[in-house]
Write an enzyme that holds these catalytic residues in place. Structure first.
Site, PDB file in Angstrom:
ATOM      1  CG  ASP B  67     -35.317 108.542 -16.215  1.00 61.31           C
ATOM      2  OD1 ASP B  67     -34.316 108.664 -16.945  1.00 61.31           O
ATOM      3  OD2 ASP B  67     -35.733 109.465 -15.497  1.00 61.31           O
ATOM      4  N   GLY B 149     -21.731 105.142 -15.949  1.00 65.40           N
ATOM      5  CA  GLY B 149     -22.341 106.301 -15.297  1.00 65.40           C
ATOM      6  C   GLY B 149     -21.611 106.652 -14.006  1.00 65.40           C
ATOM      7  CG  ASP B 151     -22.196 101.902 -11.757  1.00 66.23           C
ATOM      8  OD1 ASP B 151     -23.219 102.376 -11.211  1.00 66.23           O
ATOM      9  OD2 ASP B 151     -22.232 100.963 -12.576  1.00 66.23           O
ATOM     10  CG  HIS B 175     -30.198 101.696  -9.379  1.00 63.29           C
ATOM     11  ND1 HIS B 175     -28.930 101.166  -9.410  1.00 63.29           N
ATOM     12  CD2 HIS B 175     -30.237 102.614 -10.388  1.00 63.29           C
ATOM     13  CE1 HIS B 175     -28.238 101.736 -10.400  1.00 63.29           C
ATOM     14  NE2 HIS B 175     -29.010 102.614 -10.993  1.00 63.29           N
TER      15      HIS B 175
END
Lengths: 194, 194
Positions: B67, B149, B151, B175
């Site tokens: 997640d 997303g 980015d 991440h």
């Protein structure tokens, strides 16, 4: 330094057996932490992990927490994650009497003790959680003074005595033994690998 | 055999980079699993772990789930664990436009991408979860087509380009890279130790 996040002295003693000798252990009382966290997870693993993360973030220490309970098949898994909170304010003697009453007339008395043990390192942001289980059945009456909680009505598979009667032997076969020996074997490997 | 429990093809490709070559990986599509689980946890680690446990129990396979999300300081951590569910039904282009509008006039544009990566082995009842973070800030405009997303509005510390412009370089600092390289380094050690 490792924080053992339990206020239950019996659990504390059981868990301390697994901690490597060279690791200093502190308790919530040692740190003067008295905040509590709501155990609102849906599983033992969730509750144990929530507790470990909560107290690790409070203390900035790698923290160990557990959640455990008695799962009775004929009661659809009750008391399960509610084992400690079943009839709040009553003694375990009263809780056990009530469980025996709930099982009156039931032929299936199969049950298991489950323990989830969680480790969380807030610096590494690493969580490890394992579950240990011991199968057995619920005795017809409360027997024995050893241990704590529901121990005096739980008879492990292969035995006729309850955990409350078994004494030291419990500590080599219990759900807590299985969970914490697994957890520490993993932690030893991870820490050695650093 | 390992189940990668994501339907997001971009994440799938990013995660596959970390899986040891000799480990066979299957996806939810491969297994014909289309059940969904509600992501109702309060943290990335909770959501990633819930997903891993859910799909591992469904498939009886060791399962990896993640997640992740964008945490913006000036918006009190928003969108955070709601990153994917922010304005449901809209494109990421629309979501990013809205984030830029929410930040208009704010001088503090600090943000971080967080990824929690979870592994659950249903046979061992073992959960390992780690979190990886990359610090940065929100750009003034949407830039670049790489990644997915949010980015194109995230500029990592030490760079002037967004993740959307950085291309391959993102995969050595993101991440997701941090979380999964940490997770697999632990899994390798645990599995080797068996």
């Amino acid at each position: 330094m490792l924080l053992l996040a339990t206020k239950n002295k019996h659990k504390m003693e059981e868990i301390k057996r697994f901690v490597p000798k060279d690791l200093k252990v502190v308790t919530l009382d040692d740190l003067g932490i008295d905040q509590e966290i709501e155990e609102n997870g849906e599983t033992f693993m969730e509750n144990a992990s929530k507790k470990a993360v909560f107290y690790a973030n409070l203390s900035s220490l790698p923290t160990i927490a557990d959640d455990s309970g008695l799962v009775i098949d004929a009661l659809n898994g009750f008391p399960g994650i509610r084992s400690a909170r079943f009839m709040p304010g009553t003694s375990y003697n009263e809780k056990m009497q009530m469980i025996l009453r709930m099982l009156e007339g039931k032929t299936n008395r199969n049950a298991r003790f489950v323990c989830a043990a969680s480790y969380y390192d807030p610096k590494e942001k690493l969580l490890v959680c394992v579950e240990g289980t011991v199968e057995g059945h619920i005795s017809k009456e409360i027997r024995g003074n050893f241990g704590f909680g529901y121990d005096p009505i739980f008879v492990p598979v292969g035995f006729s005595k309850t955990f409350g009667e078994l004494g030291e032997e419990k500590h080599t076969m219990s759900h807590r033994y299985k969970a914490f020996s697994k957890l520490f074997s993993i932690l030893n490997v991870i820490i050695l690998a650093k």
